[in-house]
Design a protein around this motif. Structure first.
Motif, PDB file in Angstrom:
ATOM      1  N   GLN A 266      36.782  43.126  32.278  1.00  0.00           N
ATOM      2  CA  GLN A 266      37.922  42.621  32.348  1.00  0.00           C
ATOM      3  C   GLN A 266      37.786  41.177  32.214  1.00  0.00           C
ATOM      4  OE1 GLN A 266      39.488  43.620  36.052  1.00  0.00           O
ATOM      5  NE2 GLN A 266      41.429  42.533  35.703  1.00  0.00           N
TER       6      GLN A 266
ATOM      7  N   THR B  40      49.697  44.662  41.742  1.00  0.00           N
ATOM      8  CA  THR B  40      48.752  45.475  42.081  1.00  0.00           C
ATOM      9  C   THR B  40      48.695  46.502  41.005  1.00  0.00           C
ATOM     10  OG1 THR B  40      50.202  46.917  43.446  1.00  0.00           O
ATOM     11  CG2 THR B  40      48.911  45.359  44.596  1.00  0.00           C
TER      12      THR B  40
ATOM     13  N   LYS C  30      47.104  44.586  35.717  1.00  0.00           N
ATOM     14  CA  LYS C  30      46.110  43.393  35.849  1.00  0.00           C
ATOM     15  C   LYS C  30      45.872  42.704  34.724  1.00  0.00           C
ATOM     16  CE  LYS C  30      43.226  46.691  38.786  1.00  0.00           C
ATOM     17  NZ  LYS C  30      41.833  47.346  38.591  1.00  0.00           N
TER      18      LYS C  30
ATOM     19  N   ARG D 101      45.805  50.355  29.496  1.00  0.00           N
ATOM     20  CA  ARG D 101      44.363  49.639  30.416  1.00  0.00           C
ATOM     21  C   ARG D 101      43.110  49.840  29.562  1.00  0.00           C
ATOM     22  NH1 ARG D 101      44.431  49.437  36.385  1.00  0.00           N
ATOM     23  NH2 ARG D 101      45.868  47.769  35.765  1.00  0.00           N
TER      24      ARG D 101
END
Length: 303
Positions: free
Chosen positions: A78, A235, A238, A300
């Motif tokens: 990430q 939250t 990301k 994601r």
């Protein structure tokens, strides 16, 4: 040299080449590399792909790839996505950086003098899981093409293709939002609004690519911007997540993609922009970009 000794040397050489990834996908690392990159997600073995030999690469291509994959090797995937995409800011926009169509043989494009929105994110996703040039080549093939085959028909032309095929690249975060909207689409079907439905090849965005029935889940702009305004979304999204800008057209899932990047409480949209005032990789506040758009599709990367 005896035949037995020559055979022993050949076996050892093959074992060595397999370890470093030459002649195979090379997404697994040696023991020492695993120690050096202990914070990186381990890579799983995947079948051989249509990768060219390293000798086929020009020195300029090798250097360009090496410079990108050298960024933050000890960080998580990430973090590498964020830092590598930061490095590529300012890269020129190029509308059609790939070669291949229903009538033109597909070519594997490894270097970049410019990127469009899709190839920008493909390069970052591939580089962020790579520590050698060999690994990058195989990771890019796995990202851009289903089943690791470099052909026009196996290329992932649509954003939602990242949820299907081998390997699966991302997971869909959109359904986890209470205000998510679901819509069935026939991707690649290009028809005027008043035209009766038909499936003639000339009515496709991409001739030679079959129609695909898909259920697309997107996040409408208004409740999403309300979440951003009240800082209740950090939250759930990301830095390094992939944002697709939802398309209301029946044959498309999105019309543009980029990366989510947090800067304090502001969510940026890092993308290869085709807008006249940019035409390069740039950060744009997502709230500004979405003002006249319908919503987003949020993925994601599988780490």
């Amino acid at each position: 040299m005896s035949n037995n000794k020559a055979r022993t040397i050949l076996i050892k050489r093959r074992a060595f080449l397999t370890t470093i990834g030459v002649g195979g996908l090379g997404l697994c690392q040696t023991a020492s590399a695993k120690q050096r990159h202990r914070h990186a997600q381990p890579h799983h073995h995947i079948p051989p792909s249509d990768a060219p030999p390293l000798t086929a690469l020009s020195e300029a291509t090798r250097q360009q790839i090496s410079q990108l994959i050298a960024i933050a090797p000890h960080r998580s995937r990430q973090e590498r996505i964020v830092l590598m995409s930061q490095f590529m800011k300012g890269t020129p926009y190029l509308a059609q950086p790939l070669i291949g169509s229903a009538t033109t043989q597909e070519e594997l494009i490894l270097s970049w003098r410019g990127v469009n929105c899709m190839t920008f994110v493909e390069i970052i996703l591939a580089a962020s899981r790579s520590f050698t040039v060999e690994q990058f080549i195989h990771a890019l093939i796995a990202t851009r093409y289903r089943h690791h085959h470099v052909t026009f028909t196996e290329r992932r032309h649509f954003y939602s293709d990242w949820l299907y095929g081998t390997p699966i690249l991302c997971r869909d975060l959109s359904p986890h939002f209470p205000y998510a909207q679901h819509i069935s689409k026939t991707l690649n079907l290009k028809l005027p609004p008043t035209s009766p439905a038909n499936t003639a090849p000339e009515d496709r965005y991409l001739p030679g690519i079959p129609l695909k029935k898909r259920l697309i889940t997107y996040l409408p702009t208004k409740p999403l911007l309300d979440n951003l305004h009240h800082h209740t979304i950090k939250t759930h999204i990301k830095s390094g997540d992939v944002i697709g800008i939802y398309s209301p057209l029946p044959g498309l899932d999105v019309f543009h993609i980029g990366l989510a990047i947090w800067r304090g409480h502001e969510l940026l949209f890092r993308n290869a922009s085709s807008l006249p005032e940019h035409r390069y990789v740039v950060d744009t506040p997502l709230a500004d970009y979405l003002k006249e758009r319908r919503g987003i599709v949020l993925y994601r990367p599988i780490l």
